[in-house]
Scaffold this motif. Sequence first.
Motif, PDB file in Angstrom:
ATOM      1  N   SER A 144      -0.338   5.966   2.776  1.00 51.52           N
ATOM      2  CA  SER A 144      -1.014   4.463   2.644  1.00 51.52           C
ATOM      3  C   SER A 144      -2.127   4.605   1.564  1.00 51.52           C
ATOM      4  CB  SER A 144      -1.605   3.878   3.683  1.00 51.52           C
ATOM      5  OG  SER A 144      -2.627   4.798   4.283  1.00 51.52           O
ATOM      6  N   VAL A 145      -2.275   3.546   0.755  1.00 48.11           N
ATOM      7  CA  VAL A 145      -3.338   3.491  -0.208  1.00 48.11           C
ATOM      8  C   VAL A 145      -4.053   2.379  -0.058  1.00 48.11           C
ATOM      9  CG1 VAL A 145      -3.799   3.423  -2.729  1.00 48.11           C
ATOM     10  CG2 VAL A 145      -1.710   4.789  -2.136  1.00 48.11           C
ATOM     11  N   LEU A 146      -5.209   2.425   0.163  1.00 47.50           N
ATOM     12  CA  LEU A 146      -6.260   1.233   0.495  1.00 47.50           C
ATOM     13  C   LEU A 146      -6.946   0.988  -0.708  1.00 47.50           C
ATOM     14  CD1 LEU A 146      -8.132   2.402   3.851  1.00 47.50           C
ATOM     15  CD2 LEU A 146      -6.008   0.800   3.639  1.00 47.50           C
ATOM     16  N   THR A 147      -7.296   0.015  -1.249  1.00 54.57           N
ATOM     17  CA  THR A 147      -7.882  -0.662  -2.430  1.00 54.57           C
ATOM     18  C   THR A 147      -8.956  -1.650  -2.068  1.00 54.57           C
ATOM     19  OG1 THR A 147      -5.776  -0.368  -3.615  1.00 54.57           O
ATOM     20  CG2 THR A 147      -7.502  -1.352  -4.687  1.00 54.57           C
ATOM     21  N   PHE A 148     -10.222  -1.412  -2.420  1.00 50.83           N
ATOM     22  CA  PHE A 148     -11.058  -2.458  -2.165  1.00 50.83           C
ATOM     23  C   PHE A 148     -11.225  -3.475  -3.427  1.00 50.83           C
ATOM     24  CE2 PHE A 148     -15.698  -4.067  -2.427  1.00 50.83           C
ATOM     25  CZ  PHE A 148     -15.749  -4.454  -0.967  1.00 50.83           C
ATOM     26  N   LYS A 149     -10.937  -4.667  -2.961  1.00 45.75           N
ATOM     27  CA  LYS A 149     -10.768  -5.725  -4.014  1.00 45.75           C
ATOM     28  C   LYS A 149     -12.161  -6.558  -4.373  1.00 45.75           C
ATOM     29  CE  LYS A 149      -6.079  -6.232  -2.534  1.00 45.75           C
ATOM     30  NZ  LYS A 149      -5.410  -5.450  -3.613  1.00 45.75           N
ATOM     31  N   ASN A 150     -12.133  -7.155  -5.319  1.00 41.03           N
ATOM     32  CA  ASN A 150     -13.171  -8.053  -5.593  1.00 41.03           C
ATOM     33  C   ASN A 150     -13.620  -8.855  -4.710  1.00 41.03           C
ATOM     34  OD1 ASN A 150     -13.634  -6.505  -8.105  1.00 41.03           O
ATOM     35  ND2 ASN A 150     -12.205  -7.760  -9.230  1.00 41.03           N
ATOM     36  N   ASP A 151     -12.842  -9.537  -3.848  1.00 38.78           N
ATOM     37  CA  ASP A 151     -13.224 -10.318  -3.083  1.00 38.78           C
ATOM     38  C   ASP A 151     -13.687  -9.988  -1.745  1.00 38.78           C
ATOM     39  OD1 ASP A 151     -11.136  -9.647  -1.809  1.00 38.78           O
ATOM     40  OD2 ASP A 151      -9.898 -11.392  -1.718  1.00 38.78           O
ATOM     41  N   GLY A 152     -14.004  -8.478  -1.835  1.00 38.32           N
ATOM     42  CA  GLY A 152     -14.784  -7.795  -0.608  1.00 38.32           C
ATOM     43  C   GLY A 152     -13.519  -7.535   0.582  1.00 38.32           C
ATOM     44  N   GLN A 153     -12.142  -7.754   0.379  1.00 38.82           N
ATOM     45  CA  GLN A 153     -11.299  -7.248   1.270  1.00 38.82           C
ATOM     46  C   GLN A 153     -10.618  -6.145   0.817  1.00 38.82           C
ATOM     47  OE1 GLN A 153     -10.614  -9.233   4.074  1.00 38.82           O
ATOM     48  NE2 GLN A 153     -12.639 -10.389   3.422  1.00 38.82           N
ATOM     49  N   TRP A 154      -9.752  -5.300   2.028  1.00 38.03           N
ATOM     50  CA  TRP A 154      -9.220  -4.272   1.456  1.00 38.03           C
ATOM     51  C   TRP A 154      -7.735  -4.635   1.623  1.00 38.03           C
ATOM     52  CZ3 TRP A 154     -11.428   0.689   0.621  1.00 38.03           C
ATOM     53  CH2 TRP A 154     -12.731   0.638   0.879  1.00 38.03           C
ATOM     54  N   GLY A 155      -7.156  -3.980   0.498  1.00 36.09           N
ATOM     55  CA  GLY A 155      -5.605  -4.254   0.541  1.00 36.09           C
ATOM     56  C   GLY A 155      -5.034  -2.779   0.921  1.00 36.09           C
ATOM     57  N   ALA A 156      -3.793  -3.104   1.486  1.00 37.12           N
ATOM     58  CA  ALA A 156      -3.149  -1.619   1.884  1.00 37.12           C
ATOM     59  C   ALA A 156      -1.495  -1.510   1.501  1.00 37.12           C
ATOM     60  CB  ALA A 156      -3.147  -1.424   3.470  1.00 37.12           C
ATOM     61  N   ASP A 157      -1.247  -0.661   0.610  1.00 35.70           N
ATOM     62  CA  ASP A 157       0.088  -0.387   0.475  1.00 35.70           C
ATOM     63  C   ASP A 157       0.703   0.903   1.375  1.00 35.70           C
ATOM     64  OD1 ASP A 157       0.446  -2.180  -1.900  1.00 35.70           O
ATOM     65  OD2 ASP A 157      -0.879  -0.993  -2.990  1.00 35.70           O
ATOM     66  N   VAL A 158       1.656   0.683   2.010  1.00 34.66           N
ATOM     67  CA  VAL A 158       2.111   1.901   2.875  1.00 34.66           C
ATOM     68  C   VAL A 158       3.485   2.073   2.507  1.00 34.66           C
ATOM     69  CG1 VAL A 158       2.646   2.642   5.288  1.00 34.66           C
ATOM     70  CG2 VAL A 158       0.621   0.884   4.870  1.00 34.66           C
ATOM     71  N   PHE A 159       3.879   3.329   2.273  1.00 32.89           N
ATOM     72  CA  PHE A 159       5.452   3.660   1.792  1.00 32.89           C
ATOM     73  C   PHE A 159       5.740   4.928   2.547  1.00 32.89           C
ATOM     74  CE2 PHE A 159       2.373   4.565  -1.459  1.00 32.89           C
ATOM     75  CZ  PHE A 159       2.689   5.874  -1.737  1.00 32.89           C
ATOM     76  N   GLU A 160       7.080   5.352   2.735  1.00 29.33           N
ATOM     77  CA  GLU A 160       7.429   6.419   3.150  1.00 29.33           C
ATOM     78  C   GLU A 160       7.246   7.804   2.048  1.00 29.33           C
ATOM     79  OE1 GLU A 160       8.951   7.252   6.136  1.00 29.33           O
ATOM     80  OE2 GLU A 160       8.678   5.118   6.754  1.00 29.33           O
ATOM     81  N   GLY A 161       6.685   8.807   2.829  1.00 26.35           N
ATOM     82  CA  GLY A 161       6.315   9.923   1.730  1.00 26.35           C
ATOM     83  C   GLY A 161       7.115  10.950   2.107  1.00 26.35           C
ATOM     84  N   HIS A 162       6.953  11.531   3.231  1.00 24.26           N
ATOM     85  CA  HIS A 162       7.707  12.956   3.644  1.00 24.26           C
ATOM     86  C   HIS A 162       8.371  12.814   4.933  1.00 24.26           C
ATOM     87  CE1 HIS A 162       5.958  15.206   0.248  1.00 24.26           C
ATOM     88  NE2 HIS A 162       5.075  14.606   0.173  1.00 24.26           N
TER      89      HIS A 162
END
Length: 334
Positions: A144-162
């Motif tokens: 998963s990749v968490l990204t702190f956005k300008n509006d103060g929220q955290w976005g999350a991308d989750v994808f199959e890795g291994h």
Amino acid sequence: MAHLCVSSDPIPIETSHEDMIHDAQLDYYGKRLATCSSDRTVRVFDVVEGDVQKAGGGQTLKGHTGPVWQVAWAHPKYGHILASCSYDGKVIIWKEQTGPGAAAGGWAKIKEHTLHKASVNSVSWAPHELGAILACASSDGTISVLTFKNDGQWGADVFEGHAIGCNAVSWAPAVQPGSLIAPQPPTVPGQQPTPLQSVKRFASAGCDNLVCIWGFREDTQAWGKEEQLEGHSDWVRDVAWAPNIGLPRSYIATASQDKTVLIWTKDTPTAPWVKTALDPSGAPAAAGKFPDVVWRVSWSLAGNVLAVSCGDGKVTLWKENLKGVWECVSDMSS
């Protein structure tokens, strides 16, 4: 007990953890030490002139319900922020509370990431130029990749890795390889020079014996697998992408359950990755194996010295000589 090396002699630190310590990380300035343990806690200590301050016994951060495997400091431009990951499947992002009215030097949870279904084994902050972005590797096989956005929220991308599970993640430098020596377009007097192009890319190590390289595509706004590195014969326990100031060659180090460490080099952005095994035996012939499972690899800030942590309790330091051969330049017993 954690060890902090500021000279040739290691200095033991009494952390007051009640169980095995799994990670210890200094912050950007080397002024804070964070440790984590099977006792389900994270502890933060002040470091003054290389000595950990015993007064107060450090601060204890409680929030996990299982062993805490790893901690990672964010760049100080985002404040005093620490991420931790645990067997309980959670990633917690902590922030030190400062200013009037705040609990003096207290830490508070600012994000609890619970999208993984199994142990989260590794967390790694992206280079600060890319933003406040955290990559997480889990035993459920996803990244998963968490990204702190300008509006103060955290976005999350989750994808199959291994398949089976993912053990570690490590970010590539933000600058494109070779950008330091690439010809720059002429600039008009008074005009700002064109900033170096940055890239979002990281490597992951898996229980499928593979190392995968993931890149973010701006056109699709999604993460995709760019390359797959095959060379280990057992679980890959750790991966570390070497820092780079923009020179053409890229280095990745990987450590495995198969008792080997591989150095992967890529001479130009379009060249293939070439692997070389470290040889702890000192023999110039076949690449030897380490005495035990190799758990962690870590590069120096300049990216020219590699520390290797082995299951036999030894940490060895490695450097590439002028002939391109990797030599052991130091070994320390814990």
